[in-house]
Design an enzyme around this catalytic site. Structure first.
Site, mmCIF file in Angstrom:
data_model
loop_
_atom_site.group_PDB
_atom_site.id
_atom_site.type_symbol
_atom_site.label_atom_id
_atom_site.label_comp_id
_atom_site.label_asym_id
_atom_site.label_seq_id
_atom_site.Cartn_x
_atom_site.Cartn_y
_atom_site.Cartn_z
ATOM 1 N N GLU A 83 -13.759 -33.238 -13.824
ATOM 2 C CA GLU A 83 -12.311 -33.065 -13.640
ATOM 3 C C GLU A 83 -11.868 -33.565 -12.267
ATOM 4 O O GLU A 83 -10.872 -34.267 -12.156
ATOM 5 C CB GLU A 83 -11.933 -31.591 -13.815
ATOM 6 C CG GLU A 83 -10.468 -31.299 -13.623
ATOM 7 C CD GLU A 83 -9.554 -31.923 -14.673
ATOM 8 O OE1 GLU A 83 -8.342 -32.047 -14.396
ATOM 9 O OE2 GLU A 83 -10.022 -32.286 -15.767
ATOM 10 N N TYR A 86 -13.947 -35.068 -5.066
ATOM 11 C CA TYR A 86 -13.176 -35.270 -3.842
ATOM 12 C C TYR A 86 -14.079 -35.139 -2.629
ATOM 13 O O TYR A 86 -14.873 -34.209 -2.536
ATOM 14 C CB TYR A 86 -12.048 -34.243 -3.746
ATOM 15 C CG TYR A 86 -11.165 -34.409 -2.540
ATOM 16 C CD1 TYR A 86 -10.252 -35.451 -2.466
ATOM 17 C CD2 TYR A 86 -11.249 -33.525 -1.461
ATOM 18 C CE1 TYR A 86 -9.439 -35.611 -1.351
ATOM 19 C CE2 TYR A 86 -10.438 -33.672 -0.356
ATOM 20 C CZ TYR A 86 -9.539 -34.722 -0.298
ATOM 21 O OH TYR A 86 -8.728 -34.881 0.798
ATOM 22 N N GLY A 93 -17.701 -42.382 2.817
ATOM 23 C CA GLY A 93 -18.625 -43.417 3.252
ATOM 24 C C GLY A 93 -19.965 -42.869 3.710
ATOM 25 O O GLY A 93 -20.856 -43.633 4.061
ATOM 26 N N TYR A 131 -17.031 -46.362 -8.269
ATOM 27 C CA TYR A 131 -17.609 -45.981 -9.554
ATOM 28 C C TYR A 131 -18.324 -47.162 -10.216
ATOM 29 O O TYR A 131 -19.415 -47.014 -10.763
ATOM 30 C CB TYR A 131 -16.534 -45.428 -10.502
ATOM 31 C CG TYR A 131 -15.859 -44.180 -10.005
ATOM 32 C CD1 TYR A 131 -16.560 -43.175 -9.337
ATOM 33 C CD2 TYR A 131 -14.503 -43.980 -10.214
ATOM 34 C CE1 TYR A 131 -15.937 -42.028 -8.890
ATOM 35 C CE2 TYR A 131 -13.870 -42.829 -9.773
ATOM 36 C CZ TYR A 131 -14.591 -41.859 -9.112
ATOM 37 O OH TYR A 131 -13.968 -40.718 -8.673
#
Length: 157
Positions: A83, A86, A93, A131
């Site tokens: 979901e 973060y 990085g 991703y």
């Protein structure tokens, strides 16, 4: 370091949920309370699970992943739906996001789940690039639909 969230983490998770909503230009839609989040994660029947990313240097909580189980009728097994993922902007990085995804992938493999899925906003180019660098691929033949607020009440009422 990645660890399973505890009830004591709820305030910081809630804060980061709001930071994420602000980043996604939807803070006005982030109405969940700490109490609701606590119930969802640690109530009698948890609806979701969370993992925390802590800095190796100072132990500060720098990110989280909140997820729940889904089910594929085609594969006949559960999967994980991520979901929220973060990492605070000043800590990006450093490998925290990748470590959180690695932990969810490890859970999938260990439990025999065959999918790890999530959604990303079309304009979020940095996240999309991240991703895809991990091997994730967009499922662009599908369109997400959602009922909320008045439309949900009308259909359900």
């Amino acid at each position: 370091m990645i660890r399973t969230a505890t009830a004591a983490d709820v305030p910081v998770i809630h804060s980061m949920v709001r930071e994420l909503a602000d980043y996604e230009k939807a803070l006005h839609e982030a109405n969940a309370t700490e109490e609701q989040l606590h119930e969802a994660l640690f109530g009698e029947r948890p609806a979701a699970y969370a993992h925390i990313a802590e800095s190796d240097e100072d132990g500060e909580i720098v990110g989280f992943a909140l997820w729940f189980l889904n089910f594929s009728t085609w594969r006949g097994v559960h999967g994980i739906y991520l979901e929220d993922l973060y990492v605070r902007p000043d800590r990006r990085g450093g490998g925290h996001g990748k470590a959180l995804l690695r932990e969810l992938a490890r859970i999938c493999v260990e439990r025999g789940y065959e999918r790890l899925e999530w959604s990303v906003l079309n304009w979020n180019a940095p996240s999309i690039a991240f991703y895809e660098s991990l091997g994730a691929r967009p499922q662009d033949e599908w369109t997400v639909y959602r009922l909320t607020d008045g439309a949900l009440a009308e259909l359900g009422g």
